[in-house]
Motif scaffolding. Structure first.
Motif, PDB file in Angstrom:
ATOM      1  N   GLN A   1     -10.048  -4.901  -5.945  1.00 39.65           N
ATOM      2  CA  GLN A   1     -11.367  -4.305  -6.162  1.00 39.65           C
ATOM      3  C   GLN A   1     -12.091  -4.058  -4.842  1.00 39.65           C
ATOM      4  OE1 GLN A   1     -11.743  -3.284  -9.117  1.00 39.65           O
ATOM      5  NE2 GLN A   1     -10.172  -4.559 -10.083  1.00 39.65           N
ATOM      6  N   GLN A   2     -11.781  -4.859  -3.819  1.00 43.64           N
ATOM      7  CA  GLN A   2     -12.400  -4.697  -2.496  1.00 43.64           C
ATOM      8  C   GLN A   2     -11.656  -3.685  -1.620  1.00 43.64           C
ATOM      9  OE1 GLN A   2     -15.332  -6.393  -1.525  1.00 43.64           O
ATOM     10  NE2 GLN A   2     -15.302  -6.828  -3.714  1.00 43.64           N
ATOM     11  N   GLY A   3     -10.603  -3.071  -2.136  1.00 42.40           N
ATOM     12  CA  GLY A   3      -9.831  -2.111  -1.358  1.00 42.40           C
ATOM     13  C   GLY A   3      -8.938  -2.749  -0.320  1.00 42.40           C
ATOM     14  N   LYS A   4      -8.536  -4.025  -0.547  1.00 43.07           N
ATOM     15  CA  LYS A   4      -7.708  -4.741   0.422  1.00 43.07           C
ATOM     16  C   LYS A   4      -6.295  -5.015  -0.102  1.00 43.07           C
ATOM     17  CE  LYS A   4     -11.755  -7.004   2.445  1.00 43.07           C
ATOM     18  NZ  LYS A   4     -12.445  -8.298   2.686  1.00 43.07           N
ATOM     19  N   LEU A   5      -6.026  -4.662  -1.336  1.00 44.03           N
ATOM     20  CA  LEU A   5      -4.687  -4.778  -1.917  1.00 44.03           C
ATOM     21  C   LEU A   5      -4.309  -3.395  -2.431  1.00 44.03           C
ATOM     22  CD1 LEU A   5      -2.517  -7.028  -2.733  1.00 44.03           C
ATOM     23  CD2 LEU A   5      -3.454  -6.772  -5.041  1.00 44.03           C
ATOM     24  N   PRO A   6      -3.133  -2.865  -2.054  1.00 40.42           N
ATOM     25  CA  PRO A   6      -2.794  -1.485  -2.419  1.00 40.42           C
ATOM     26  C   PRO A   6      -2.495  -1.318  -3.899  1.00 40.42           C
ATOM     27  CG  PRO A   6      -0.916  -2.542  -1.398  1.00 40.42           C
ATOM     28  CD  PRO A   6      -2.063  -3.514  -1.262  1.00 40.42           C
TER      29      PRO A   6
ATOM     30  N   LEU B   1      -7.130   1.290  -1.818  1.00 39.06           N
ATOM     31  CA  LEU B   1      -6.100   1.271  -0.783  1.00 39.06           C
ATOM     32  C   LEU B   1      -4.789   1.785  -1.368  1.00 39.06           C
ATOM     33  CD1 LEU B   1      -5.139   0.432   2.063  1.00 39.06           C
ATOM     34  CD2 LEU B   1      -4.692  -1.854   1.136  1.00 39.06           C
ATOM     35  N   ARG B   2      -4.153   2.696  -0.637  1.00 39.56           N
ATOM     36  CA  ARG B   2      -2.870   3.244  -1.077  1.00 39.56           C
ATOM     37  C   ARG B   2      -1.848   3.153   0.050  1.00 39.56           C
ATOM     38  NH1 ARG B   2      -3.061   6.498  -5.701  1.00 39.56           N
ATOM     39  NH2 ARG B   2      -5.154   7.032  -6.452  1.00 39.56           N
ATOM     40  N   TRP B   3      -0.607   2.854  -0.317  1.00 37.57           N
ATOM     41  CA  TRP B   3       0.484   2.868   0.646  1.00 37.57           C
ATOM     42  C   TRP B   3       1.291   4.164   0.558  1.00 37.57           C
ATOM     43  CZ3 TRP B   3       2.955  -2.677   0.087  1.00 37.57           C
ATOM     44  CH2 TRP B   3       2.174  -3.595   0.827  1.00 37.57           C
ATOM     45  N   THR B   4       1.104   4.916  -0.519  1.00 35.06           N
ATOM     46  CA  THR B   4       1.803   6.183  -0.703  1.00 35.06           C
ATOM     47  C   THR B   4       0.776   7.218  -1.147  1.00 35.06           C
ATOM     48  OG1 THR B   4       2.261   5.731  -3.040  1.00 35.06           O
ATOM     49  CG2 THR B   4       3.916   5.000  -1.438  1.00 35.06           C
ATOM     50  N   ASN B   5       1.238   8.427  -1.412  1.00 34.39           N
ATOM     51  CA  ASN B   5       0.291   9.421  -1.934  1.00 34.39           C
ATOM     52  C   ASN B   5      -0.056   9.088  -3.385  1.00 34.39           C
ATOM     53  OD1 ASN B   5       2.124  10.775  -3.839  1.00 34.39           O
ATOM     54  ND2 ASN B   5       3.145  11.610  -2.038  1.00 34.39           N
ATOM     55  N   GLU B   6      -1.075   9.734  -3.892  1.00 39.17           N
ATOM     56  CA  GLU B   6      -1.612   9.396  -5.211  1.00 39.17           C
ATOM     57  C   GLU B   6      -0.561   9.475  -6.309  1.00 39.17           C
ATOM     58  OE1 GLU B   6      -5.206  10.908  -8.207  1.00 39.17           O
ATOM     59  OE2 GLU B   6      -5.117  11.576  -6.121  1.00 39.17           O
ATOM     60  N   THR B   7       0.269  10.516  -6.278  1.00 41.15           N
ATOM     61  CA  THR B   7       1.268  10.701  -7.335  1.00 41.15           C
ATOM     62  C   THR B   7       2.285   9.575  -7.348  1.00 41.15           C
ATOM     63  OG1 THR B   7       1.017  13.104  -7.182  1.00 41.15           O
ATOM     64  CG2 THR B   7       3.008  12.262  -8.258  1.00 41.15           C
TER      65      THR B   7
ATOM     66  N   LYS C   1       2.840   6.531 -10.141  1.00 46.04           N
ATOM     67  CA  LYS C   1       4.138   6.451 -10.818  1.00 46.04           C
ATOM     68  C   LYS C   1       4.696   5.037 -10.751  1.00 46.04           C
ATOM     69  CE  LYS C   1       5.859  11.197 -10.619  1.00 46.04           C
ATOM     70  NZ  LYS C   1       6.878  12.109 -10.042  1.00 46.04           N
ATOM     71  N   ILE C   2       4.514   4.372  -9.613  1.00 46.96           N
ATOM     72  CA  ILE C   2       5.012   2.994  -9.466  1.00 46.96           C
ATOM     73  C   ILE C   2       4.361   2.088 -10.509  1.00 46.96           C
ATOM     74  CG2 ILE C   2       4.916   0.957  -7.961  1.00 46.96           C
ATOM     75  CD1 ILE C   2       5.392   2.872  -5.590  1.00 46.96           C
ATOM     76  N   VAL C   3       3.039   2.176 -10.634  1.00 46.60           N
ATOM     77  CA  VAL C   3       2.343   1.328 -11.605  1.00 46.60           C
ATOM     78  C   VAL C   3       2.701   1.743 -13.033  1.00 46.60           C
ATOM     79  CG1 VAL C   3       0.119   0.435 -12.376  1.00 46.60           C
ATOM     80  CG2 VAL C   3       0.471   0.950  -9.956  1.00 46.60           C
ATOM     81  N   ASN C   4       2.867   3.023 -13.260  1.00 49.06           N
ATOM     82  CA  ASN C   4       3.252   3.512 -14.587  1.00 49.06           C
ATOM     83  C   ASN C   4       4.608   2.943 -14.997  1.00 49.06           C
ATOM     84  OD1 ASN C   4       3.366   4.922 -16.995  1.00 49.06           O
ATOM     85  ND2 ASN C   4       3.548   6.940 -16.058  1.00 49.06           N
ATOM     86  N   ILE C   5       5.547   2.864 -14.059  1.00 50.37           N
ATOM     87  CA  ILE C   5       6.856   2.275 -14.338  1.00 50.37           C
ATOM     88  C   ILE C   5       6.692   0.824 -14.774  1.00 50.37           C
ATOM     89  CG2 ILE C   5       9.004   1.486 -13.256  1.00 50.37           C
ATOM     90  CD1 ILE C   5       8.794   4.102 -11.511  1.00 50.37           C
ATOM     91  N   VAL C   6       5.850   0.075 -14.049  1.00 49.16           N
ATOM     92  CA  VAL C   6       5.634  -1.342 -14.350  1.00 49.16           C
ATOM     93  C   VAL C   6       5.062  -1.526 -15.754  1.00 49.16           C
ATOM     94  CG1 VAL C   6       4.252  -3.372 -13.741  1.00 49.16           C
ATOM     95  CG2 VAL C   6       5.390  -2.053 -11.947  1.00 49.16           C
TER      96      VAL C   6
ATOM     97  N   SER D   1      13.178   8.418  -4.186  1.00 49.42           N
ATOM     98  CA  SER D   1      13.360   9.541  -3.267  1.00 49.42           C
ATOM     99  C   SER D   1      12.201   9.636  -2.288  1.00 49.42           C
ATOM    100  CB  SER D   1      13.491  10.841  -4.065  1.00 49.42           C
ATOM    101  OG  SER D   1      13.608  11.944  -3.200  1.00 49.42           O
ATOM    102  N   ASN D   2      10.993   9.410  -2.785  1.00 49.63           N
ATOM    103  CA  ASN D   2       9.799   9.479  -1.930  1.00 49.63           C
ATOM    104  C   ASN D   2       9.681   8.273  -1.001  1.00 49.63           C
ATOM    105  OD1 ASN D   2       7.677  11.789  -2.518  1.00 49.63           O
ATOM    106  ND2 ASN D   2       8.702  11.329  -4.456  1.00 49.63           N
ATOM    107  N   LEU D   3      10.283   7.158  -1.365  1.00 46.05           N
ATOM    108  CA  LEU D   3      10.139   5.936  -0.565  1.00 46.05           C
ATOM    109  C   LEU D   3      11.171   5.836   0.555  1.00 46.05           C
ATOM    110  CD1 LEU D   3       9.440   3.223  -3.298  1.00 46.05           C
ATOM    111  CD2 LEU D   3       7.783   4.413  -1.840  1.00 46.05           C
TER     112      LEU D   3
END
Length: 414
Positions: free
Chosen positions: A241-246, A2-8, A12-17, A59-61
């Motif tokens: 893992q079930q695709g229910k959390l982005p 599940l994604r709330w934004t595009n792949e890039t 990037k959000i998780v990479n920042i974390v 900028s994307n958000l």
């Protein structure tokens, strides 16, 4: 996935974390991304690189709509302020708390303290204790004290009952879920720690330098285990893992706008099980135990008010270390060991901007639970456990759930 934004943007959000986690480990030897369920690895090796990536994400958000947009923008803003704090920028403490945690920095009032004190006094008197508050509290703690070497054994006794009650009353968990071990530790400033090790498993550690009583250990055990941190970690991993959390919310980061929920849920965990309410049916937990557990809840609330005030006064530059510790011991009635541990906690360069979420989270989540009718509890738990929320979006969701404005931090309703 599940994604709330595009792949890039999502990666990037998780990479920042996870890159902020690497910086915190380099600077302070502390893990701040305590769970990350995706396979995104850190690649940002400096605060400049983190800042540049944040610029691109924000900028994307800007155009992101609805709850998802509000959540992600708040998180990105929190990341930026946490990065500024880590790299030593001279940002006022109240500005850090407002942006990282979405919480106020106001001192708890004498009226709030007096109300909390009255609840403790009543609980102690109902159990037959006499004398001053200090005398009654000291006698109660002495009567329920656990030998340090027995703390983990007593904690073990809570593990299965609290898990089964969680499954029955709160949320479901995958069959693979479990706590592999519970161990003691010394020399740390925290009381208990839940370490999520992945694949729905975790470990618990308890600080046996501090004095433990059975009623207080019940509070902390349900906080760290079920339906507290272990349950939250496992549930989030399972949902991802079930695709229910982005992907954009597939981690937990210390010092972000999710902190008040992450600590507030565990702070209310024992209440979720009905273990402090004689009107709830709770096999294995007697009314006498509930009386003790409710007293422990009120007692910890009262102490937390003093530690939170001391945190603010010290970090706002109003008192010295010696004055903060003296306030905790002589005003709050907190033991010397616990007062020094609290100071070590809220003066730590990372934990100082985390500490307020315990107090505010306890009241926000606890008040929401009390105000939600029983017939809406399933929806309430879905909001809390299954939906990514910041402090502000949670307050908004509870207001919508109950059809009225939610006064999240009111401590005078009990």
């Amino acid at each position: 996935m599940l994604r709330w934004t595009n792949e890039t943007v999502g990666e990037k959000i998780v990479n920042i974390v996870v890159s902020l986690n690497e910086q915190a480990q380099k600077l302070h030897s502390q893990e701040v991304a305590t769970a990350s369920y995706s396979h995104v690895k850190p690649t940002l090796s400096s605060f400049d690189e983190i800042g540049k990536s944040l610029d691109e994400v924000e900028s994307n958000l800007k155009a992101a709509e609805g709850h998802e947009g509000e959540y992600m923008r708040a998180m990105a803003n929190g990341f930026r302020y946490f990065a500024r704090s880590l790299q030593g920028d001279n940002v006022p403490y109240e500005e850090l708390i407002s942006n990282i945690q979405e919480l106020p920095s106001t001192l708890i009032t004498d009226q709030q303290l007096e109300h909390a004190r009255e609840l403790v006094e009543k609980g102690l008197s109902d159990l037959g204790y006499k004398g001053s508050l200090f005398e009654k509290a000291s006698a109660w703690r002495s009567d329920t004290l656990i030998d340090p070497e027995q703390v983990t054994s007593v904690a073990e006794n809570f593990r299965e009952n609290s898990k089964q009650s969680t499954l029955k009353r709160v949320i479901g968990l995958p069959e693979e879920d479990g706590i592999d071990w519970i161990k003691p530790i010394r020399g740390v400033f925290w009381s208990g720690y839940s370490k999520y090790t992945g694949n729905y498993r975790g470990n618990l550690t308890f600080n046996i330098d501090r004095p433990w009583t059975e009623p207080i250990l019940a509070q902390i055990m349900t906080h760290e285990g079920y339906p507290g941190h272990q349950a939250f970690y496992c549930r989030w991993d399972y949902l991802y893992q079930q695709g229910k959390l982005p992907l954009e919310a597939s981690y937990y980061l210390i010092n972000s706008p999710t902190n008040a929920l992450f600590e507030g849920g565990p702070e209310t965990a024992l209440s979720f099980l009905g273990w402090d309410d004689v009107n709830e049916e709770t096999p294995g937990v007697t009314d006498e135990q509930k009386q003790q557990y409710l007293l422990a809840r009120n007692y910890l609330d009262y102490q937390r008010m003093f530690t939170t005030n001391a945190c603010y006064m010290f970090n706002l530059g109003q008192v010295s270390e010696e004055e903060a510790i003296d306030y905790l011991i002589n005003k709050g009635g907190i033991t010397e060991i616990e007062a020094n541990n609290a100071f070590r906690f809220f003066s730590d360069p990372i934990q100082k901007t985390y500490f307020p979420c315990y107090y505010y989270g306890r009241w926000m989540v606890g008040n929401a639970y009390k105000e939600t009718p029983k017939e809406k509890r399933e929806e309430y738990f879905s909001i809390l456990y299954d939906t990514p929320h910041t402090t502000k979006t949670f307050i908004k969701a509870i207001s919508k759930l109950n059809g009225k404005e939610f006064d999240a931090f009111n401590t005078l309703k009990q």
